[in-house]
Enzyme design. Structure first.
Site, PDB file in Angstrom:
ATOM      1  N   GLU A 182       0.819  -1.209   0.000  1.00  0.00           N
ATOM      2  CA  GLU A 182       0.000   0.000   0.000  1.00  0.00           C
ATOM      3  C   GLU A 182       0.857   1.265   0.000  1.00  0.00           C
ATOM      4  O   GLU A 182       0.530   2.242  -0.668  1.00  0.00           O
ATOM      5  CB  GLU A 182      -0.963   0.000   1.187  1.00  0.00           C
ATOM      6  CG  GLU A 182      -2.044  -1.075   1.125  1.00  0.00           C
ATOM      7  CD  GLU A 182      -2.922  -0.954  -0.117  1.00  0.00           C
ATOM      8  OE1 GLU A 182      -2.949   0.118  -0.747  1.00  0.00           O
ATOM      9  OE2 GLU A 182      -3.583  -1.944  -0.463  1.00  0.00           O
ATOM     10  N   TYR A 241      -7.087   6.437   3.252  1.00  0.00           N
ATOM     11  CA  TYR A 241      -7.156   5.318   2.318  1.00  0.00           C
ATOM     12  C   TYR A 241      -6.339   4.127   2.795  1.00  0.00           C
ATOM     13  O   TYR A 241      -6.827   2.993   2.844  1.00  0.00           O
ATOM     14  CB  TYR A 241      -6.695   5.719   0.902  1.00  0.00           C
ATOM     15  CG  TYR A 241      -6.352   4.477   0.122  1.00  0.00           C
ATOM     16  CD1 TYR A 241      -7.367   3.658  -0.360  1.00  0.00           C
ATOM     17  CD2 TYR A 241      -5.031   4.057  -0.018  1.00  0.00           C
ATOM     18  CE1 TYR A 241      -7.084   2.455  -0.982  1.00  0.00           C
ATOM     19  CE2 TYR A 241      -4.738   2.857  -0.643  1.00  0.00           C
ATOM     20  CZ  TYR A 241      -5.756   2.056  -1.123  1.00  0.00           C
ATOM     21  OH  TYR A 241      -5.487   0.873  -1.716  1.00  0.00           O
ATOM     22  N   ASP A 268     -10.456   4.844  -2.906  1.00  0.00           N
ATOM     23  CA  ASP A 268      -9.263   5.288  -3.624  1.00  0.00           C
ATOM     24  C   ASP A 268      -9.708   5.875  -4.957  1.00  0.00           C
ATOM     25  O   ASP A 268     -10.898   5.957  -5.248  1.00  0.00           O
ATOM     26  CB  ASP A 268      -8.276   4.131  -3.832  1.00  0.00           C
ATOM     27  CG  ASP A 268      -8.692   3.275  -4.989  1.00  0.00           C
ATOM     28  OD1 ASP A 268      -9.909   3.067  -5.156  1.00  0.00           O
ATOM     29  OD2 ASP A 268      -7.827   2.829  -5.757  1.00  0.00           O
TER      30      ASP A 268
END
Length: 307
Positions: free
Chosen positions: A54, A137, A155
């Site tokens: 991520e 996010y 996102d």
DNA sequence: GAACCGTGGCT
DNA sequence: TAGCCAAGGTT
């Protein structure tokens, strides 16, 4: 799924009464058949692997992340392993992924996880949000994808898919709105594992089919229900998006200077840095900002190195 | 909310 | 060609 009577007030209040029914099941089916096999999605992927992915995927395409992510996990299989090294090693291993402050923040996050969470990546949204480099996010994504938590994951892909299919606009607003959060919460399946799968499925649809330009609507599982398509695919008429210039900017200059440090085995001279950029005031400014960011360290002997 | 923060591939 | 875009976060 519930069956609502046509006279139900809740039905008449919704712009698209059965958006959830029309979207969720087809997209889940589509994902089951079309999902890419990515390392951080495999059943044996650790929360740390998901967290690292991520960080790397923030504003960076999957294809460029793949090799760096693999090397990273090979070298640092746990947060503690990364925390045990200098932040400079993280910056070097980051390579040319871009936005190298992410490497610094990932190292800082690993340190916090090691010192404050017993070396285990937190599973709670709030605890994740408190870590360096993790915003709304990423906190939601790690909670959902690493731990199967029920989180609204918004996102750029999800926002674009919802803008088109539900709202009927080609692109979402510039920044996340309350309406988008409410919509995301409305569509989220009640069951936690199903919710996590739904989130990754919508993201995948946005990445592979409902793309920013030239969407492949002929391959879309929900084209028949898409509000944007039903409206005739009207062109975006919002405010123009800011042009992201790069050539000649401080960012490019910073990148050049950092590349000198990254590609050198040890420390470098000031002359080596000076050779990387001609404009003197800009170079001075860039170096000062790199030092301030902690991406470069000045040695007592006047040379420079990664922190 | 706006500005800033890298990099490379594509059209 | 040069704009555009890619799983955002911080200040």
């Amino acid at each position: 799924m519930t069956t609502r009577p046509t006279s139900s007030p809740s039905r008449s209040e919704r712009p698209r009464p059965s958006a959830a029914d029309e979207l969720v099941a087809p997209i889940l089916r589509w994902y089951d058949e079309n999902a890419r096999d990515l390392p951080w999605r495999r059943p044996d992927a650790t929360p740390w692997s998901v967290l690292v992915s991520e960080f790397m995927l923030q504003q960076t395409p999957v294809v460029r992340v793949l090799p760096v992510h693999e090397a990273w996990l090979d070298r640092w299989p746990t947060p503690a392993a990364l925390a045990a090294e200098s932040s400079g090693e993280a910056v070097r291993a980051w390579g040319r992924l871009g936005y190298p402050r992410r490497a610094l923040r990932l190292h800082a996050a690993a340190t916090a996880i090691t010192e404050e969470h017993g070396g285990e990546v937190p599973s709670e949204y709030d605890a994740l949000l408190a870590l360096p480099g993790i915003g709304d996010y990423t906190a939601a994504a790690v909670a959902a994808f690493a731990y199967g938590r029920r989180q609204v994951v918004l996102d750029t892909n999800v926002r674009r898919v919802l803008a088109r299919t539900v709202t009927g606009t080609e692109f979402p607003p510039r920044s996340v709105t309350r309406a988008e959060r409410d919509l995301g919460a409305d569509l989220l399946p009640e069951d936690a594992p199903a919710a996590a799968t739904w989130s990754v499925a919508v993201m995948e649809l946005g990445a592979l089919v409902c793309t920013a330009d030239r969407p492949r609507c002929d391959a879309c599982p929900v084209v028949a229900a898409c509000a944007w398509q039903r409206a005739g695919a009207p062109a975006y008429d919002g405010p123009p998006r800011p042009v992201q210039t790069y050539a000649g900017t401080d960012r490019q200059c910073r990148g050049r200077l950092l590349a000198v440090l990254r590609d050198a085995p040890g420390d470098v001279t000031r002359a080596q840095l000076d050779a990387a950029w001609d404009d003197v005031p800009q170079r001075e400014r860039a170096l000062a900002s790199l030092l301030a960011d902690g991406l470069v360290a000045a040695r007592a002997d006047g040379r420079y190195q990664l922190p």
